[in-house]
Design an enzyme around this catalytic site. Structure first.
Site, PDB file in Angstrom:
ATOM      1  N   THR A 197     -25.265 -25.602 -28.089  1.00  0.00           N
ATOM      2  CA  THR A 197     -24.602 -24.650 -27.193  1.00  0.00           C
ATOM      3  C   THR A 197     -24.560 -25.233 -25.785  1.00  0.00           C
ATOM      4  O   THR A 197     -25.508 -25.886 -25.336  1.00  0.00           O
ATOM      5  CB  THR A 197     -25.322 -23.298 -27.175  1.00  0.00           C
ATOM      6  OG1 THR A 197     -26.679 -23.482 -26.747  1.00  0.00           O
ATOM      7  CG2 THR A 197     -25.332 -22.674 -28.572  1.00  0.00           C
ATOM      8  N   GLY A 199     -23.513 -23.223 -22.940  1.00  0.00           N
ATOM      9  CA  GLY A 199     -23.330 -22.133 -21.993  1.00  0.00           C
ATOM     10  C   GLY A 199     -21.871 -21.755 -21.844  1.00  0.00           C
ATOM     11  O   GLY A 199     -21.186 -21.443 -22.827  1.00  0.00           O
ATOM     12  N   GLY A 229     -28.919 -16.524 -26.948  1.00  0.00           N
ATOM     13  CA  GLY A 229     -29.126 -17.650 -27.848  1.00  0.00           C
ATOM     14  C   GLY A 229     -29.598 -17.205 -29.215  1.00  0.00           C
ATOM     15  O   GLY A 229     -29.195 -17.766 -30.243  1.00  0.00           O
ATOM     16  N   ASP A 230     -30.451 -16.183 -29.256  1.00  0.00           N
ATOM     17  CA  ASP A 230     -30.943 -15.679 -30.541  1.00  0.00           C
ATOM     18  C   ASP A 230     -29.822 -15.031 -31.346  1.00  0.00           C
ATOM     19  O   ASP A 230     -29.740 -15.204 -32.568  1.00  0.00           O
ATOM     20  CB  ASP A 230     -32.078 -14.682 -30.309  1.00  0.00           C
ATOM     21  CG  ASP A 230     -33.298 -15.338 -29.690  1.00  0.00           C
ATOM     22  OD1 ASP A 230     -33.556 -16.515 -30.006  1.00  0.00           O
ATOM     23  OD2 ASP A 230     -33.991 -14.682 -28.884  1.00  0.00           O
TER      24      ASP A 230
END
Length: 279
Positions: A197, A199, A229-230
């Site tokens: 990832t 952002g 993120g989770d």
């Protein structure tokens, strides 16, 4: 998904104590005017809750203390349909994360692991058709044991960034990291499949170090980045383990992450995964 994916999440369960302030404090500085929020958290629990809300059939493997916080965390998981039969009661207190979030959604986090250090796979069995998702807020020997014992789809969110045993890198069907973690873990260049990832720049999927898919970030007003993120990890694992093509699963995960960023909670409200798939 016509048949809900069976997913076991192995990981941390914390109480999140979040101070919302205008800006983050500098070293040694005290910031006033904050607002304290106490809610359910922990990377493992966050991912379990997100996966359940996205439509998977989820069970949580973790540990809490024999305290009121532990009872509260179990109740929060059960309230969204997560099976907690494999959440053990440890000798230590339930884990706690101390979080400061500023007006732009940026954060600082300190984690007191507590009972999360007692997460164990003793007595736990994994079915061949069951996917497994784990993170690194638990002991590395437990993660290594997953690499040996899991028969189905295995996804590892390598956060916080720690060196992964070679056997884990070789066994994992999917490893998920952010840009910083990817830079700190060069062994991931040889992994079977890695999602990174970036952002505001979206996410990419690599196989053997070669980019095979990319998806842009969804532009949205930021309320809190703690659970984003989770939520992304849960969505991508559920999508790929369910057989959704990589490019569509990655785009859906980015959309889920954006929905999480717009929600001030560490365990954001989410629709089912189909709602986030590109047309």
């Amino acid at each position: 998904m016509t048949t809900p994916l069976a997913l076991a999440v192995v990981g941390s369960i914390n109480v999140d104590l979040t101070a919302r302030t205008e800006r983050l404090p500098e070293p040694g500085e005290t910031i006033g005017g904050g607002r304290l929020v106490r809610e359910a958290g922990g990377k493992g629990a966050n991912q379990a809750v997100a996966a359940s809300r996205l439509g998977a059939r989820v069970r949580m493997i973790g540990a809490t203390g024999a305290d009121l916080d532990g009872s509260w965390m179990r109740a929060e998981l059960e309230a969204v349909g997560v099976d907690v039969a494999d959440v053990r009661t440890g000798h230590e207190a339930t884990g706690v994360a101390l979080i400061v979030v500023d007006a732009a959604g940026e954060n600082q986090i300190a984690v007191c692991e507590g009972a999360n250090a007692e997460v164990s796979l003793d007595g736990v069995e994994f079915a061949a058709e069951e996917a497994v998702l784990a993170q690194l807020e638990i002991r590395m020997d437990v993660v290594a044991e997953l690499a040996r014992r899991v028969r189905g789809y295995l996804a590892i969110n390598a956060a916080p960034a720690r060196e992964l045993p070679e056997a884990v890198v070789e066994r994992a069907d999917l490893i998920i990291v952010n840009e910083t973690e990817y830079a700190l873990l060069p062994a991931l260049r040889a992994a079977r499949r890695v999602a990174v990832t970036y952002g505001a720049d979206g996410a990419k999927l690599f196989e053997g170090g070669i980019e095979v898919a990319a998806a842009p970030a969804v532009k949205i007003e930021v309320a809190n980045t703690v659970g984003a993120g989770d939520a992304f990890c849960a969505a991508l694992t559920v999508g790929l383990a369910s057989g959704i093509p990589a490019d569509r699963a990655l785009a859906a995960a980015c959309a889920v992450g954006a929905a999480a960023v717009a929600d001030p909670r560490s365990q954001p409200r989410l629709a089912t995964l189909e709602r986030y798939l590109p047309a």
